[in-house]
Design a protein around this motif. Structure first.
Motif, PDB file in Angstrom:
ATOM      1  N   MET A   1      -7.205  -3.633  -9.338  1.00  0.00           N
ATOM      2  CA  MET A   1      -6.474  -3.629  -8.065  1.00  0.00           C
ATOM      3  C   MET A   1      -6.362  -2.195  -7.555  1.00  0.00           C
ATOM      4  SD  MET A   1      -5.747  -6.634  -7.066  1.00  0.00           S
ATOM      5  CE  MET A   1      -4.399  -6.535  -5.900  1.00  0.00           C
ATOM      6  N   PRO A   2      -6.261  -2.038  -6.224  1.00  0.00           N
ATOM      7  CA  PRO A   2      -6.159  -0.688  -5.669  1.00  0.00           C
ATOM      8  C   PRO A   2      -4.926   0.044  -6.186  1.00  0.00           C
ATOM      9  CG  PRO A   2      -6.379  -2.349  -3.945  1.00  0.00           C
ATOM     10  CD  PRO A   2      -6.229  -3.082  -5.230  1.00  0.00           C
ATOM     11  N   ALA A   3      -5.081   1.329  -6.374  1.00  0.00           N
ATOM     12  CA  ALA A   3      -3.986   2.166  -6.891  1.00  0.00           C
ATOM     13  C   ALA A   3      -3.529   3.121  -5.784  1.00  0.00           C
ATOM     14  CB  ALA A   3      -4.492   2.946  -8.089  1.00  0.00           C
ATOM     15  N   PRO A   4      -2.372   3.767  -5.964  1.00  0.00           N
ATOM     16  CA  PRO A   4      -1.969   4.776  -4.976  1.00  0.00           C
ATOM     17  C   PRO A   4      -3.001   5.890  -4.912  1.00  0.00           C
ATOM     18  CG  PRO A   4      -0.220   4.379  -6.595  1.00  0.00           C
ATOM     19  CD  PRO A   4      -1.427   3.631  -7.062  1.00  0.00           C
ATOM     20  N   PRO A   5      -3.159   6.536  -3.771  1.00  0.00           N
ATOM     21  CA  PRO A   5      -4.174   7.590  -3.676  1.00  0.00           C
ATOM     22  C   PRO A   5      -3.894   8.722  -4.657  1.00  0.00           C
ATOM     23  CG  PRO A   5      -3.013   7.246  -1.570  1.00  0.00           C
ATOM     24  CD  PRO A   5      -2.392   6.329  -2.559  1.00  0.00           C
ATOM     25  N   PRO A   6      -4.945   9.291  -5.260  1.00  0.00           N
ATOM     26  CA  PRO A   6      -4.749  10.334  -6.265  1.00  0.00           C
ATOM     27  C   PRO A   6      -4.101  11.592  -5.705  1.00  0.00           C
ATOM     28  CG  PRO A   6      -7.096   9.968  -5.818  1.00  0.00           C
ATOM     29  CD  PRO A   6      -6.354   8.921  -5.079  1.00  0.00           C
ATOM     30  N   ASP A   7      -4.204  11.819  -4.397  1.00  0.00           N
ATOM     31  CA  ASP A   7      -3.611  13.050  -3.841  1.00  0.00           C
ATOM     32  C   ASP A   7      -2.151  12.852  -3.423  1.00  0.00           C
ATOM     33  OD1 ASP A   7      -4.262  11.341  -1.740  1.00  0.00           O
ATOM     34  OD2 ASP A   7      -4.862  12.952  -0.375  1.00  0.00           O
ATOM     35  N   ALA A   8      -1.593  11.642  -3.637  1.00  0.00           N
ATOM     36  CA  ALA A   8      -0.200  11.414  -3.225  1.00  0.00           C
ATOM     37  C   ALA A   8       0.754  11.961  -4.277  1.00  0.00           C
ATOM     38  CB  ALA A   8       0.039   9.923  -3.043  1.00  0.00           C
ATOM     39  N   ARG A   9       1.893  12.447  -3.830  1.00  0.00           N
ATOM     40  CA  ARG A   9       2.934  12.881  -4.764  1.00  0.00           C
ATOM     41  C   ARG A   9       4.279  12.804  -4.055  1.00  0.00           C
ATOM     42  NH1 ARG A   9       3.763  18.137  -3.201  1.00  0.00           N
ATOM     43  NH2 ARG A   9       2.021  18.974  -2.038  1.00  0.00           N
ATOM     44  N   THR A  10       5.327  12.956  -4.842  1.00  0.00           N
ATOM     45  CA  THR A  10       6.657  12.902  -4.260  1.00  0.00           C
ATOM     46  C   THR A  10       7.310  14.268  -4.427  1.00  0.00           C
ATOM     47  OG1 THR A  10       8.749  11.705  -4.289  1.00  0.00           O
ATOM     48  CG2 THR A  10       7.657  11.937  -6.402  1.00  0.00           C
TER      49      THR A  10
ATOM     50  N   VAL B   1       3.342   2.056  -2.672  1.00  0.00           N
ATOM     51  CA  VAL B   1       2.317   2.470  -3.639  1.00  0.00           C
ATOM     52  C   VAL B   1       1.721   1.291  -4.427  1.00  0.00           C
ATOM     53  CG1 VAL B   1       3.156   4.835  -3.890  1.00  0.00           C
ATOM     54  CG2 VAL B   1       4.111   3.041  -5.342  1.00  0.00           C
ATOM     55  N   GLY B   2       1.843   0.068  -3.916  1.00  0.00           N
ATOM     56  CA  GLY B   2       1.116  -1.048  -4.520  1.00  0.00           C
ATOM     57  C   GLY B   2       1.838  -1.804  -5.614  1.00  0.00           C
ATOM     58  N   ILE B   3       3.126  -1.575  -5.808  1.00  0.00           N
ATOM     59  CA  ILE B   3       3.818  -2.194  -6.935  1.00  0.00           C
ATOM     60  C   ILE B   3       4.618  -3.446  -6.546  1.00  0.00           C
ATOM     61  CG2 ILE B   3       5.626  -1.813  -8.686  1.00  0.00           C
ATOM     62  CD1 ILE B   3       4.815   1.185  -8.524  1.00  0.00           C
TER      63      ILE B   3
ATOM     64  N   ALA C   1      -4.397  -8.763   1.197  1.00  0.00           N
ATOM     65  CA  ALA C   1      -4.564  -7.361   0.799  1.00  0.00           C
ATOM     66  C   ALA C   1      -3.182  -6.716   0.823  1.00  0.00           C
ATOM     67  CB  ALA C   1      -5.485  -6.653   1.779  1.00  0.00           C
ATOM     68  N   LYS C   2      -3.049  -5.577   0.142  1.00  0.00           N
ATOM     69  CA  LYS C   2      -1.791  -4.833   0.198  1.00  0.00           C
ATOM     70  C   LYS C   2      -1.923  -3.766   1.277  1.00  0.00           C
ATOM     71  CE  LYS C   2      -0.483  -5.515  -4.594  1.00  0.00           C
ATOM     72  NZ  LYS C   2      -0.028  -4.945  -5.843  1.00  0.00           N
TER      73      LYS C   2
ATOM     74  N   CYS D   1      -0.148  -1.238   1.930  1.00  0.00           N
ATOM     75  CA  CYS D   1       0.156   0.153   1.577  1.00  0.00           C
ATOM     76  C   CYS D   1      -1.012   0.852   0.890  1.00  0.00           C
ATOM     77  CB  CYS D   1       1.416   0.237   0.719  1.00  0.00           C
ATOM     78  SG  CYS D   1       1.315  -0.627  -0.849  1.00  0.00           S
ATOM     79  N   VAL D   2      -1.735   0.146   0.024  1.00  0.00           N
ATOM     80  CA  VAL D   2      -2.798   0.829  -0.713  1.00  0.00           C
ATOM     81  C   VAL D   2      -4.201   0.513  -0.193  1.00  0.00           C
ATOM     82  CG1 VAL D   2      -1.633   1.393  -2.888  1.00  0.00           C
ATOM     83  CG2 VAL D   2      -2.553  -0.895  -2.555  1.00  0.00           C
ATOM     84  N   GLU D   3      -4.380  -0.660   0.438  1.00  0.00           N
ATOM     85  CA  GLU D   3      -5.701  -0.978   1.002  1.00  0.00           C
ATOM     86  C   GLU D   3      -5.755  -0.649   2.485  1.00  0.00           C
ATOM     87  OE1 GLU D   3      -7.457  -4.726  -0.970  1.00  0.00           O
ATOM     88  OE2 GLU D   3      -5.312  -4.776  -1.378  1.00  0.00           O
ATOM     89  N   GLY D   4      -4.625  -0.445   3.101  1.00  0.00           N
ATOM     90  CA  GLY D   4      -4.506  -0.085   4.502  1.00  0.00           C
ATOM     91  C   GLY D   4      -3.818   1.263   4.600  1.00  0.00           C
ATOM     92  N   PRO D   5      -3.065   1.579   5.631  1.00  0.00           N
ATOM     93  CA  PRO D   5      -2.676   0.624   6.662  1.00  0.00           C
ATOM     94  C   PRO D   5      -3.769   0.316   7.676  1.00  0.00           C
ATOM     95  CG  PRO D   5      -1.799   2.778   7.213  1.00  0.00           C
ATOM     96  CD  PRO D   5      -2.443   2.912   5.856  1.00  0.00           C
ATOM     97  N   VAL D   6      -4.935   1.001   7.572  1.00  0.00           N
ATOM     98  CA  VAL D   6      -5.997   0.752   8.546  1.00  0.00           C
ATOM     99  C   VAL D   6      -6.972  -0.259   7.957  1.00  0.00           C
ATOM    100  CG1 VAL D   6      -7.874   1.789   9.868  1.00  0.00           C
ATOM    101  CG2 VAL D   6      -5.770   3.092   9.474  1.00  0.00           C
ATOM    102  N   PHE D   7      -7.196  -1.337   8.683  1.00  0.00           N
ATOM    103  CA  PHE D   7      -8.157  -2.359   8.276  1.00  0.00           C
ATOM    104  C   PHE D   7      -9.129  -2.603   9.429  1.00  0.00           C
ATOM    105  CE2 PHE D   7      -4.374  -3.352   5.787  1.00  0.00           C
ATOM    106  CZ  PHE D   7      -4.890  -3.606   4.528  1.00  0.00           C
TER     107      PHE D   7
END
Ligand SMILES: Cc1cc2nc3c(=O)[nH]c(=O)nc-3n(C[C@H](O)[C@H](O)[C@H](O)COP(=O)(O)OP(=O)(O)OC[C@H]3O[C@@H](n4cnc5c(N)ncnc54)[C@H](O)[C@@H]3O)c2cc1C
Ligand code: FES
Length: 283
Positions: free
Chosen positions: A1-10, A243-245, A265-266, A268-274
């Motif tokens: 399943m899609p994961a949060p983008p690797p460049d994301a952080r809090t 983040v897909g959870i 689809a989710k 947040c992680v597969e979009g928001p652009v479709f």
């Protein structure tokens, strides 16, 4: 399943300015404790105040602009969360998580097929940097010329065409539509698009990008499919985690499309652009 983008952080951030914008919006500028690199337009951040004056669940907002290390968000006051963000004062602290999601596809010039951006109300937010990035060139592709782009910005009334003067200054053809006729074409952005096509200002074959209320996006999807137009929608679904959870952001997939292995689809992680080939908003 899609994961949060690797460049994301809090990280924590400090509000620097909150400027009123339109009848019910603000432009919130924040300085994150750790700078973010340039963000692709139509990606988003989850925002939450740190002082407990906002619901625990953060709220998603598109990146509107970047000024050096500062991030800007264009926020319409809808409920408790956006009201608390609009009430921030310079120096207040908030938590920002991002950049999340995918962002617009590469907006490179296509001969005789301009990119037409359809913005509905606060759905204009992801287009400001979208235009800037298209004019600068995206993903190593040639940059668009202003004539390759058009912005059609619609809202219920003039006061909900947020920051319209700043959009006009980007130098791209910009037309407005309002339901009450208080600015530009009287009607919605699809009526405006058809009238521009009838007048020869835009060709019949265009590539559509749209962001706005769900009913508007459903109408854009139907419009694009009926005419065989390439079309991407940036959805503003309700979200929990971003983040897909949590599964709070399902989007029905098209049974004959590339995401058909799953019925939803989710966002947040597969979009928001479709692409309209991927999802089926309208029934
Ligand atoms: C990827 C993404 C990007 C977004 N970008 C922006 C942006 O740049 N600027 C901006 O102002 N907003 C944006 N939104 C919408 C924003 O997240 C919501 O308006 C916000 O979460 C509302 O929170 P609230 O606590 O103020 O309202 P709530 O109390 O949660 O809701 C108030 C009312 O608004 C309705 N509502 C809440 N969110 C939505 C929604 N997304 N669509 C339709 N109705 C809704 C609720 O059902 C309720 O009736 C974006 C949403 C997503 C998913
Ligand atoms: S918002 Fe939690 S899975 Fe998408």
């Amino acid at each position: 399943m899609p994961a949060p983008p690797p460049d994301a952080r809090t990280c924590l951030a400090t509000a620097t300015t909150v400027a009123r914008c339109g009848d019910d919006g603000v432009v919130l500028r924040v300085l994150p404790d750790e700078p973010f690199p340039r963000v692709r337009a139509s990606r988003f951040f989850m925002l939450r105040r740190e002082d407990g004056s906002m619901p625990l669940v953060p709220r998603p907002f598109s990146i509107y602009r970047q000024h050096g290390a500062e991030l800007e968000f264009l926020i319409k006051v809808m409920g408790q969360g956006s009201r608390a963000l609009a009430a921030l004062r310079a120096g207040d602290r908030l938590r920002v998580t991002g950049p999340l999601g995918n962002g617009w596809p590469a907006l490179a010039p296509v001969a005789n097929e301009p990119w037409v951006m359809l913005a509905g109300g606060i759905g204009s937010a992801p287009f400001f940097m979208g235009i800037e990035q298209a004019l600068a060139g995206m993903d190593g592709k040639p940059p668009c010329r202003p004539a390759d782009l058009a912005l059609l910005y619609g809202a219920a009334r003039k006061g909900l065409l947020y920051d319209i003067d700043a959009f006009r200054q980007l130098g791209v053809r910009t037309w407005t539509a309002t339901d009450d006729g208080s600015d530009g074409y009287r009607g919605n952005v699809l009526g405006l698009l058809e009238s521009l096509q009838q007048r020869g200002e835009l060709p019949p074959k265009v590539r559509l990008l749209a962001c706005g209320p769900e009913r508007m996006l459903e109408a854009v999807e139907r419009f694009a499919l009926a005419r065989g137009l390439a079309c991407w929608l940036s959805l503003e679904s309700l979200m929990g985690c971003g983040v897909g959870i949590c599964n709070a952001c399902p989007v029905p997939t098209r049974a004959d499309g590339p995401l058909a292995a799953w019925s939803n689809a989710k966002c947040c992680v597969e979009g928001p652009v479709f692409s309209c080939t991927e999802i089926a908003l309208a029934h």
